[in-house]
Design an enzyme around this catalytic site. Structure first.
Site, mmCIF file in Angstrom:
data_model
loop_
_atom_site.group_PDB
_atom_site.id
_atom_site.type_symbol
_atom_site.label_atom_id
_atom_site.label_comp_id
_atom_site.label_asym_id
_atom_site.label_seq_id
_atom_site.Cartn_x
_atom_site.Cartn_y
_atom_site.Cartn_z
ATOM 1 N N TYR A 1 33.993 -62.771 -22.427
ATOM 2 C CA TYR A 1 33.757 -61.845 -21.318
ATOM 3 C C TYR A 1 34.400 -60.474 -21.516
ATOM 4 O O TYR A 1 34.188 -59.583 -20.702
ATOM 5 C CB TYR A 1 34.274 -62.462 -20.013
ATOM 6 C CG TYR A 1 33.517 -63.703 -19.591
ATOM 7 C CD1 TYR A 1 32.288 -63.595 -18.959
ATOM 8 C CD2 TYR A 1 34.018 -64.975 -19.842
ATOM 9 C CE1 TYR A 1 31.572 -64.717 -18.573
ATOM 10 C CE2 TYR A 1 33.319 -66.119 -19.461
ATOM 11 C CZ TYR A 1 32.096 -65.976 -18.827
ATOM 12 O OH TYR A 1 31.384 -67.086 -18.453
ATOM 13 N N HIS B 1 24.195 -60.585 -15.974
ATOM 14 C CA HIS B 1 25.228 -61.463 -16.528
ATOM 15 C C HIS B 1 25.932 -60.706 -17.643
ATOM 16 O O HIS B 1 25.279 -60.028 -18.441
ATOM 17 C CB HIS B 1 24.608 -62.753 -17.080
ATOM 18 C CG HIS B 1 23.889 -63.527 -16.023
ATOM 19 N ND1 HIS B 1 24.551 -64.319 -15.117
ATOM 20 C CD2 HIS B 1 22.575 -63.586 -15.703
ATOM 21 C CE1 HIS B 1 23.669 -64.845 -14.285
ATOM 22 N NE2 HIS B 1 22.468 -64.414 -14.615
HETATM 23 O O1 CA2 Z 1 27.962 -63.953 -18.017
HETATM 24 C C1 CA2 Z 1 28.079 -63.892 -16.798
HETATM 25 O O2 CA2 Z 1 28.259 -62.844 -16.188
HETATM 26 C C2 CA2 Z 1 28.106 -65.190 -15.964
HETATM 27 O O3 CA2 Z 1 27.384 -64.939 -14.749
HETATM 28 C C3 CA2 Z 1 29.571 -65.491 -15.675
HETATM 29 C C4 CA2 Z 1 29.772 -66.819 -14.954
HETATM 30 C C5 CA2 Z 1 29.030 -67.948 -15.649
HETATM 31 O O4 CA2 Z 1 29.100 -69.137 -14.847
HETATM 32 C C6 CA2 Z 1 27.545 -67.608 -15.880
HETATM 33 O O5 CA2 Z 1 26.925 -68.674 -16.576
HETATM 34 C C7 CA2 Z 1 27.432 -66.334 -16.683
HETATM 35 C C8 CA2 Z 1 31.284 -67.138 -14.902
HETATM 36 C C9 CA2 Z 1 32.018 -66.256 -13.945
HETATM 37 C C10 CA2 Z 1 33.512 -66.394 -14.103
HETATM 38 O O6 CA2 Z 1 33.892 -65.562 -15.154
HETATM 39 C C11 CA2 Z 1 35.178 -65.390 -15.579
HETATM 40 C C12 CA2 Z 1 35.302 -64.756 -16.762
HETATM 41 C C13 CA2 Z 1 36.532 -64.529 -17.305
HETATM 42 C C14 CA2 Z 1 37.652 -64.936 -16.640
HETATM 43 C C15 CA2 Z 1 37.516 -65.588 -15.448
HETATM 44 C C16 CA2 Z 1 36.278 -65.813 -14.901
#
Ligand code: CA2
Length: 155
Positions: free
Chosen positions: A24, A102
């Protein structure tokens, strides 16, 4: 008066930047808000930026965006992407463009991340550009509605 774009973020995105940086990146949600406000300024759009871990709150905000005649919605539904018919139903009442975003390329990830209900109501989907995808989504809405420097596109 400037038009408003709602940028809505789903569950756990408040923790962005605190774990899994290899997937991310290191930007926090506060950084994402800055990116959105800068993109809004560039395109002459006001930004309402929110995050919730509660499905019904996101539904309420979608209804609010519709009631207030927002110019568009940028939505990262996060974990609700593949589960929430309530969010889909709320989006289906919205006339303005809805852009699903996303941070990661969900199609290169686990199968369970790929069947999005939100996509059924989205005008466009952006994924895999990291947090810069939010700026692309706002630029896309500006183009669709013919705002300031955006080019008006046929709907
Ligand atoms: O890639 C994306 O933006 C997602 O929507 C992120 C979601 C995931 O469930 C989707 O499949 C894809 C996860 C959100 C939480 O993300 C975090 C990332 C880093 C640290 C904490 C939470």
């Amino acid at each position: 008066m400037a038009k408003t774009v709602y940028v809505l973020n789903g569950p756990n995105l408040n923790l962005l930047g605190t774990r899994e940086p290899e997937k991310y990146g290191r930007a926090t949600l506060a950084d994402v808000e800055k990116i959105c406000r800068a993109a809004g300024k560039q395109h002459g759009l006001d930004i309402v930026f929110r995050q919730s871990n509660v499905e019904g709150e996101i539904v309420n905000w979608i209804q609010e965006a519709h009631a207030k005649k927002a110019a568009g919605i940028v939505l990262n539904p996060a974990g609700y992407t593949t589960t929430s018919i309530a969010i889909l139903d709320a989006l289906l009442t919205v006339k303005a463009p809805v852009i699903e975003i996303h941070i990661t390329n969900i199609h290169a990830r686990e199968k369970f991340r790929q069947n999005s209900y939100v996509s059924k109501a989205a005008k466009a989907v952006i994924c895999g550009f990291g947090v810069n995808g939010y700026a692309l989504a706002i630029a896309g809405i500006a183009g669709m509605i013919g705002s300031k420097i955006g080019t008006k596109a046929k709907r």
